[in-house]
Every structure is written in C-alpha cells, then in structure tokens.
Enzyme design. Structure first.
Site, PDB file in Angstrom:
ATOM      1  N   HIS A 370       0.834  -1.198   0.000  1.00  0.00           N
ATOM      2  CA  HIS A 370       0.000   0.000   0.000  1.00  0.00           C
ATOM      3  C   HIS A 370       0.869   1.248   0.000  1.00  0.00           C
ATOM      4  O   HIS A 370       1.904   1.299   0.669  1.00  0.00           O
ATOM      5  CB  HIS A 370      -0.926   0.011   1.220  1.00  0.00           C
ATOM      6  CG  HIS A 370      -2.154  -0.825   1.029  1.00  0.00           C
ATOM      7  ND1 HIS A 370      -3.386  -0.300   0.739  1.00  0.00           N
ATOM      8  CD2 HIS A 370      -2.330  -2.161   1.055  1.00  0.00           C
ATOM      9  CE1 HIS A 370      -4.265  -1.273   0.599  1.00  0.00           C
ATOM     10  NE2 HIS A 370      -3.652  -2.420   0.789  1.00  0.00           N
ATOM     11  N   PRO A 371       0.453   2.297  -0.719  1.00  0.00           N
ATOM     12  CA  PRO A 371       1.231   3.531  -0.768  1.00  0.00           C
ATOM     13  C   PRO A 371       1.007   4.377   0.472  1.00  0.00           C
ATOM     14  O   PRO A 371       0.012   4.225   1.184  1.00  0.00           O
ATOM     15  CB  PRO A 371       0.658   4.237  -2.004  1.00  0.00           C
ATOM     16  CG  PRO A 371      -0.771   3.796  -2.038  1.00  0.00           C
ATOM     17  CD  PRO A 371      -0.752   2.358  -1.560  1.00  0.00           C
ATOM     18  N   SER A 387      -6.341   3.422  -5.823  1.00  0.00           N
ATOM     19  CA  SER A 387      -5.776   4.273  -4.776  1.00  0.00           C
ATOM     20  C   SER A 387      -5.882   5.744  -5.138  1.00  0.00           C
ATOM     21  O   SER A 387      -6.155   6.597  -4.285  1.00  0.00           O
ATOM     22  CB  SER A 387      -4.311   3.888  -4.518  1.00  0.00           C
ATOM     23  OG  SER A 387      -4.221   2.638  -3.882  1.00  0.00           O
ATOM     24  N   GLU A 390      -9.455   6.783  -4.497  1.00  0.00           N
ATOM     25  CA  GLU A 390      -9.771   6.794  -3.069  1.00  0.00           C
ATOM     26  C   GLU A 390      -9.161   8.001  -2.369  1.00  0.00           C
ATOM     27  O   GLU A 390      -9.821   8.683  -1.574  1.00  0.00           O
ATOM     28  CB  GLU A 390      -9.291   5.489  -2.435  1.00  0.00           C
ATOM     29  CG  GLU A 390     -10.123   4.285  -2.859  1.00  0.00           C
ATOM     30  CD  GLU A 390      -9.393   2.951  -2.729  1.00  0.00           C
ATOM     31  OE1 GLU A 390     -10.008   1.924  -3.086  1.00  0.00           O
ATOM     32  OE2 GLU A 390      -8.223   2.941  -2.303  1.00  0.00           O
ATOM     33  N   GLN A 391      -7.899   8.282  -2.645  1.00  0.00           N
ATOM     34  CA  GLN A 391      -7.246   9.411  -1.988  1.00  0.00           C
ATOM     35  C   GLN A 391      -7.848  10.738  -2.453  1.00  0.00           C
ATOM     36  O   GLN A 391      -8.045  11.666  -1.666  1.00  0.00           O
ATOM     37  CB  GLN A 391      -5.733   9.375  -2.231  1.00  0.00           C
ATOM     38  CG  GLN A 391      -5.063   8.170  -1.572  1.00  0.00           C
ATOM     39  CD  GLN A 391      -3.569   8.362  -1.344  1.00  0.00           C
ATOM     40  OE1 GLN A 391      -3.069   9.481  -1.288  1.00  0.00           O
ATOM     41  NE2 GLN A 391      -2.866   7.253  -1.174  1.00  0.00           N
ATOM     42  N   PHE A 422       1.066   3.675   7.080  1.00  0.00           N
ATOM     43  CA  PHE A 422      -0.223   3.927   7.719  1.00  0.00           C
ATOM     44  C   PHE A 422      -1.328   3.651   6.699  1.00  0.00           C
ATOM     45  O   PHE A 422      -1.330   4.212   5.605  1.00  0.00           O
ATOM     46  CB  PHE A 422      -0.299   5.380   8.189  1.00  0.00           C
ATOM     47  CG  PHE A 422      -1.632   5.771   8.766  1.00  0.00           C
ATOM     48  CD1 PHE A 422      -1.988   5.380  10.044  1.00  0.00           C
ATOM     49  CD2 PHE A 422      -2.541   6.517   8.020  1.00  0.00           C
ATOM     50  CE1 PHE A 422      -3.224   5.738  10.579  1.00  0.00           C
ATOM     51  CE2 PHE A 422      -3.774   6.875   8.543  1.00  0.00           C
ATOM     52  CZ  PHE A 422      -4.112   6.484   9.829  1.00  0.00           C
ATOM     53  N   ALA A 425      -9.017   3.139   5.477  1.00  0.00           N
ATOM     54  CA  ALA A 425     -10.023   3.148   4.413  1.00  0.00           C
ATOM     55  C   ALA A 425     -10.549   4.568   4.288  1.00  0.00           C
ATOM     56  O   ALA A 425     -11.447   4.991   5.024  1.00  0.00           O
ATOM     57  CB  ALA A 425     -11.146   2.172   4.722  1.00  0.00           C
ATOM     58  N   VAL A 426      -9.966   5.315   3.360  1.00  0.00           N
ATOM     59  CA  VAL A 426     -10.245   6.753   3.310  1.00  0.00           C
ATOM     60  C   VAL A 426     -11.699   7.049   2.960  1.00  0.00           C
ATOM     61  O   VAL A 426     -12.202   8.134   3.258  1.00  0.00           O
ATOM     62  CB  VAL A 426      -9.295   7.459   2.313  1.00  0.00           C
ATOM     63  CG1 VAL A 426      -7.854   7.366   2.791  1.00  0.00           C
ATOM     64  CG2 VAL A 426      -9.445   6.895   0.907  1.00  0.00           C
TER      65      VAL A 426
END
Length: 470
Positions: A370-371, A387, A390-391, A422, A425-426
C-alpha cells in the site's frame, strides 16, 4: 471446489414485485389433484399408498389393495373436490390445479369442471409416486409421458410443473423438457426467481409445505379448521404488512381434496377467504398469471458470476482488490464458491479468508504494497487507479503545502516505528478525520497497528468490490 446450493437468493434487497394494480400481496391457491394417481396395485404399483391421509401411521401394504386408504382418496374425488369447487367459484377466486396426469385421466367430470371454471391445470407428474430413486432416463421418460397424457386428457399441454415427491434431478429435467413457464419444486423464497440450465432460463415459482393442509395429516400439524385459519391469517398479515411497507411478496397455499375437502377442515379455509376479501390490494391469481407477470416485469438477465469463473478470469477481475497482491485472489478461487459468492459480500468473504489464513510475513507484504497517504507515489502519479480515486475522494490530492509536509512527517515516523505504511479506508473519512486517526494511531504498539492495518485493508477491499458487484 464449487457449491451448488444457493443460500443468497435475492439477498437483503429483493426486487419490488410490481404486482398488478399495485397489490400488496399475491395470494395463490393450489389444489393438488392426486386421487386416482396414488400408489395402488390396480395402477401397477407394488404396494398401496401411505402418504397424506387421515390414517395415523399409515404404512404401505405390499402387493395388496388398502381399502381404507383407497376410500379416503376416493372421498377427495367424490365429495371434497366438489365442495372446494363450490367454495372457490362462489368467491370468484381462481385456483391452480396440480394435476397428476393419470389421476386426471380417471376423473373426467372433475377435469371438465376445472376447465369450465377457467382454473389453470398444471402438471403434478405422471403418477403420485416417489421420484427419488428413479434413474435419470426413467424420470425423463416419466416427465415426457406426463406431458403427453396431460395434453391428451385436458386438451392442451401443461405450462406449470410440480412433482412434490421429486428427485435431485427433477427440476433440471423438467427445465430441459423446455415447455414450462414455471416449475414449483422448491420452497426457498417468497418471490419467483430465475435459474439457468444451459441456454435455458427457467422461472421458478416456489411452493409451500407449511401454509398447506397436508399438516392435517402430519405431526406437528393442524387439528381443527380454526388452526389452519389462524396460521393462514398470521402469514397473510405479515406479508400484507411487508407489502404495505414497499416489499410485496407472494403467499402460496397448498390444498388437497381429501384433506381440506372435509367439512370440519374446510370451515377454516372458508373463513380465510372471507378474511382476505376484506382487504384492498390483494391479488388472487392463478400460478400461470404470476409466471407471465414475472417474465414480463422481471425478465432474466445473465451476469458473469464469480462462482463460475475459471481461475484466470477470477484473478484478472479481483487480483487487484488487495493492493498488488494477486496471490490472494488465486487462493480464494480454490475455496468452496457457490451462488452465495456472486456478490460483493461473497467475493469479499473469500478474499478475506485467503488473506487471514496467510502467514504474518505474507500479510506484511500486503501492507507494504500500500502507498503512503499523499506521499511521493501520489505526487508522481504512480498510484493504482483505485488508490488514486480513493485518496482524491478524501481530498488528499488537494493538500496545502503545510498539510503535505505534516503527512510526510507522520508517514515517515509511522513507518520507522511500525515497519509498514499507515493504512486507512479513506472512504470512511474526510481529510480532518484521517489526520486525527493518524495522530491517534501512531502512538499504538506495532502489534495493535498490524491488526488494525489488516482490518483497514479488508475494508478498502470491500469498497472496491462494491464498485464492481451487487
């Protein structure tokens, strides 16, 4: 491995039935006509009948006529049928006959009365006997002969089928016959549904063994007509309330001439008919009309089902659900998949099982795949599409310089302490709550954070699957 049974059905959100005239419930009455089609040495059977009569603990008489049993079935034809015919025609409520073909052939006056009342005559098989031990080809031939004889006796082929005493092959074989609008050899839902048999899409209209007068002949069961009325009323009231709340269903009621046709039992049925006619929004169709309505209003749509995919296709679609960890989908595909897994919750469950059963080292690899949040990969445009979306959805692509510097420091400190990025789940958060969680969690011990990070990975996977599947 594949599991054939369907434990999911429509899931938590069944379709709106859209019954005609916005009816809140469809109440459908079935009259099983078996008299003259039951086990009897006169019919070439090895023994007498023993099923569904008022004789307690009845057993088959091998090679003999059972005079008492025969006379009980004869009551259904001679008296019970006509009492029921008067009741339903007097109330102007149509019924569906489940007619055993050999019984129909031996009861021409009753068949004529069914037809004059415009009742649907569906097929109840060739004879009222067990199918469970029939070889497949014998059962296929029995189905074909039932259709042939029914057509000859009634004047048109049956468009509905219910065996009752069926085998594991019955529904498939009837579907393969190809001429039925519906099959009712299931008890698994309150609404019709579709099943696929090769290229054929077969409508199933589930039947009932509980809202059924057969329980006058079984234990536990009904003793009085009032028992039957009370149960039917309670079932109707629940279904009517559900329909009033926007979820209309179907209520099937099963009847037998030799059982409910007795005066003391019939009183409860008559009371129920009177009861439901006091409500608005009650549809009392024949079963065929339900089939025609469902086929028009809810036609079948074929979908690509995860449980039927080969490994390559399954991994191609779901290998990226857990970030850069296709091995999870590969292992999940080897688990016992069935129709219950043809939805987001189902695929999520098997992917999580594969993830949870992996070694700590393998799961750590997933975490490290995961980034960082708002990190260098994001700035360089090197995140996966999932990702990135999501971000961005949490506003992490629109940070101020100060916010970006703070995220960078937290990311570095977190990785230095725990050994993995870290993860959160954004989609459950906004920018402020993500920052608050970051500040709070960085102080946890690494075991606690490992457990939490794994939970967050599973939650991210759940969101991603909800984008792809029902």
């Amino acid at each position: 491995m594949r599991y054939a049974r369907d434990m999911r059905g429509y899931g938590p959100k069944p379709p709106h039935a859209q019954w005609p005239n916005d009816a809140k419930v469809a109440v459908q009455f079935v009259l099983n006509y078996e008299e003259g089609g039951e086990n009897c040495v006169l019919h070439g059977d090895a023994a007498s009948e023993a099923f569904l009569s008022d004789i307690p603990g009845a057993a088959q008489w091998q090679g003999q006529r059972h005079w008492n049993m025969e006379s009980i079935y004869e009551y259904g034809a001679r008296a019970g049928f006509w009492r029921l015919h008067r009741l339903f025609t007097g109330k102007d409520i149509p019924v569906t006959i489940y007619g055993v073909a050999s019984a129909l052939a031996r009861n021409p006056e009753q068949v004529a009365a069914m037809k004059s009342a415009d009742w649907e005559i569906a097929s109840h098989g060739l004879k009222w006997v067990e199918h469970k031990d029939m070889p497949e080809e014998e059962e296929r031939a029995s189905i074909a002969e039932a259709v042939r004889l029914h057509t000859e006796v009634v004047g048109e082929r049956p468009r509905g089928w219910y065996t009752g005493r069926c085998s594991e092959n019955t529904v498939r074989l009837v579907a393969e016959e190809g001429g039925f609008n519906y099959i009712s050899d299931t008890y698994d839902d309150d609404l019709p549904y579709w099943r696929e048999y090769g290229d054929r899409e077969q409508l199933i209209i589930p039947y009932t063994l509980e809202a059924n007068d057969m329980r006058f002949a079984t234990a536990p069961g009904w003793v009085t007509g009032q028992d039957f009325f009370t149960y039917l009323k309670d079932a109707f009231d629940v279904l009517y309330a559900e329909g009033s709340g926007g979820a209309p269903k179907m209520m099937s009621i099963g009847l037998h001439c030799r059982l409910i046709g007795r005066p003391g039992k019939l009183a409860g049925l008559a009371q129920f008919l009177e009861y439901i006619q006091g409500f608005e929004g009650v549809w009392t169709p024949r079963r065929l009309e339900i089939a025609e309505h469902w086929a028009t209003t809810h036609p079948h749509k074929r979908i690509e089902r995860p449980s039927e995919m080969d490994k390559a296709r399954f991994v191609a679609l779901y290998g990226g659900i857990f970030e850069h960890s296709a091995w999870i989908a590969e292992r999940a595909h080897a688990l016992e998949l069935g129709p219950a897994h043809d939805c987001a919750a189902g695929v999520h469950n098997v992917l999580c099982r594969a993830f949870r059963s992996a070694s700590d080292e393998e799961r750590l690899g997933v975490l490290n795949a995961h980034p960082d949040l708002a990190g260098k990969l994001a700035a360089a445009g090197r995140l996966t599409a999932e990702s990135t979306s999501e971000q961005a959805g949490a506003g992490l692509d629109l940070l101020t310089d100060a916010e970006r510097d703070h995220f960078t420091k937290l990311n570095n400190d977190y990785v230095a302490k725990h050994g993995f990025p870290f993860i959160i789940a954004v989609r459950d958060h906004d920018k402020a709550s993500i920052m608050a969680a970051f500040d709070r969690r960085i102080g946890n011990d690494s075991d606690t954070e490992f457990t939490e990070a794994c939970k967050q990975v599973e939650r991210i996977a759940e969101f991603r699957l909800m984008d792809l599947l029902p």
